[in-house]
Write an enzyme that holds these catalytic residues in place. Structure first.
Site, PDB file in Angstrom:
ATOM      1  N   SER A  45       0.739  -1.157   0.156  1.00 18.95           N
ATOM      2  CA  SER A  45       0.075  -0.082  -0.055  1.00 18.95           C
ATOM      3  C   SER A  45       0.944   1.255  -0.134  1.00 18.95           C
ATOM      4  O   SER A  45       1.587   1.297  -0.969  1.00 18.95           O
ATOM      5  CB  SER A  45      -0.968  -0.111   1.333  1.00 18.95           C
ATOM      6  OG  SER A  45      -1.756   0.897   0.933  1.00 18.95           O
ATOM      7  N   ASP A 197      -6.268  -4.989  -1.363  1.00 12.46           N
ATOM      8  CA  ASP A 197      -4.977  -4.479  -0.586  1.00 12.46           C
ATOM      9  C   ASP A 197      -4.021  -5.464  -0.016  1.00 12.46           C
ATOM     10  O   ASP A 197      -4.752  -6.583   0.558  1.00 12.46           O
ATOM     11  CB  ASP A 197      -5.561  -3.608   0.598  1.00 12.46           C
ATOM     12  CG  ASP A 197      -4.455  -2.717   1.305  1.00 12.46           C
ATOM     13  OD1 ASP A 197      -3.719  -3.191   1.663  1.00 12.46           O
ATOM     14  OD2 ASP A 197      -4.560  -1.417   1.372  1.00 12.46           O
TER      15      ASP A 197
END
Length: 359
Positions: A45, A197
């Site tokens: 991320s 994610d």
């Protein structure tokens, strides 16, 4: 060419929205220290964004180029955030509160994402952050970089397993996959697979660095608190703590695996050439991070981002002053303390049993 006098380290960078500016500060200080050479980086991320930005700058301008690229990236993120509909409330600004807990736009959007799937909420898959990353990062340079290996983690939606992207396959899509929060954005499709994610399966993934035979000092830069002294009481606090535990669980599992490997090496006298024991280090300030609200991860105002950068630099400064000499010699992150309340394999006696047996 690598400087043989430098101490080589690998870096593992957690995700955390705008809290990734803490990592920016850490990287800024580490790049400034010519006694260190960063061999590889694994990021998820925001950690993945820091990694590719640093690699791009490092390839073209060395250490100073990497530092400048990181500054430029975070300034661009902050400038773009000024036009976001999600802003701090007037009361938060008046009280100097960095969170968005009382922001009407933040609360509205948060509730909306729980009710409407992202494919309907955002059918055109508009993502301003994608455009910003594409504008700020030349992925041809990232993939061409030979000064530093880069690993980016995303979660395969179908299998639930971590997917590690590395040079020369890094792209804006791999980074966006690593940062794709499923309630906010549709899954990112790469090679016929859908990804969310990377924090769900590796925040960050350590095993690409453990498998790297070229460096044995692994430094984890952690921006999500493992421990909170204050028990959550409100619904928001409970939800925030659940998210923290979720996004830390993959890191804890990998650290536990490394600890078990260490114990087996010591207990069985295994050859390090076959079962390599990593030296682990941690750059983190638990008490400082604990004060940050989860909603402040959406706050990218320059004043807040700059303060986080300064905090990150201070973390790295303290860590260098305390632990630099340990690099190349021994770990400074004691996994036995972290996991002292967990089980031990039956083949590995604990210290108290050994003492009793000698009596």
């Amino acid at each position: 060419m690598p400087n043989n006098d430098c101490k080589r380290i690998d870096l593992a960078l957690q995700g955390g929205g705008s809290h990734g500016a803490l990592t920016w500060g850490v990287l800024d200080r580490l790049l400034e220290d010519e006694r260190l050479e960063i061999d590889g980086v694994s990021g998820t991320s925001a950690g993945a964004m820091n990694a590719v930005v640093m690699a791009s700058g490092l390839h073209t301008g060395g250490r100073e180029g990497a530092r400048e690229a990181l500054y430029t990236f975070w300034k661009a993120v902050s400038d773009a955030a000024r036009f976001s509909p999600i802003q701090r409330s007037f009361w938060d600004r008046l009280m100097g509160n960095d969170s968005l807990d009382y922001s009407p736009s933040y609360l509205f959007f948060e509730n909306l994402t729980q009710l409407v799937p992202p494919t309907k909420l955002n059918p055109l898959k508009v993502n301003p952050l994608r455009d910003l990353v594409l504008e700020q990062v030349d992925f041809d340079l990232v993939n061409a970089c030979r000064k530093m290996k880069v690993f980016v983690t995303a979660t395969n939606v179908r299998t639930g397993r971590a997917k590690i992207f590395r040079q020369p396959e890094l792209s804006v899509d791999t980074v966006m996959a690593s940062a794709c929060l499923p309630f906010m954005f549709p899954a990112v499709e790469i090679g016929g697979e859908a990804y969310w994610d990377g924090g769900y399966s590796g925040n960050p993934a350590l095993y690409p660095l453990v498998d790297d035979q070229g460096c044995r000092d692994l430094v984890v830069v952690q921006v999500n608190p493992l421990v909170r002294q204050k028990l959550p009481e409100s619904s928001r606090e409970i939800l925030d703590r659940i998210n923290e535990i979720t996004f830390n669980s993959s890191l804890i599992k990998e650290l536990r695996s490394i600890q078990l490997l260490h114990q087996l090496i010591d207990a069985e006298g295994l050859e390090l050439e076959s079962y390599r024991s990593m030296r682990l280090h941690l750059i983190h300030a638990e008490q400082e991070v604990e004060k940050l609200s989860a909603s402040s991860k959406m706050n990218a105002e320059w004043g807040f981002v700059s303060r986080l950068h300064a905090q990150g630099r201070a973390w790295a400064e303290r860590w260098l002053n305390t632990h630099f000499d340990a690099l190349g010699n021994h770990s400074t992150f004691d996994l036995d303390v972290l996991f002292e309340d967990t089980f031990r394999p039956v083949a590995i006696p604990d210290e108290s049993s050994e003492k009793d047996a000698r009596k």
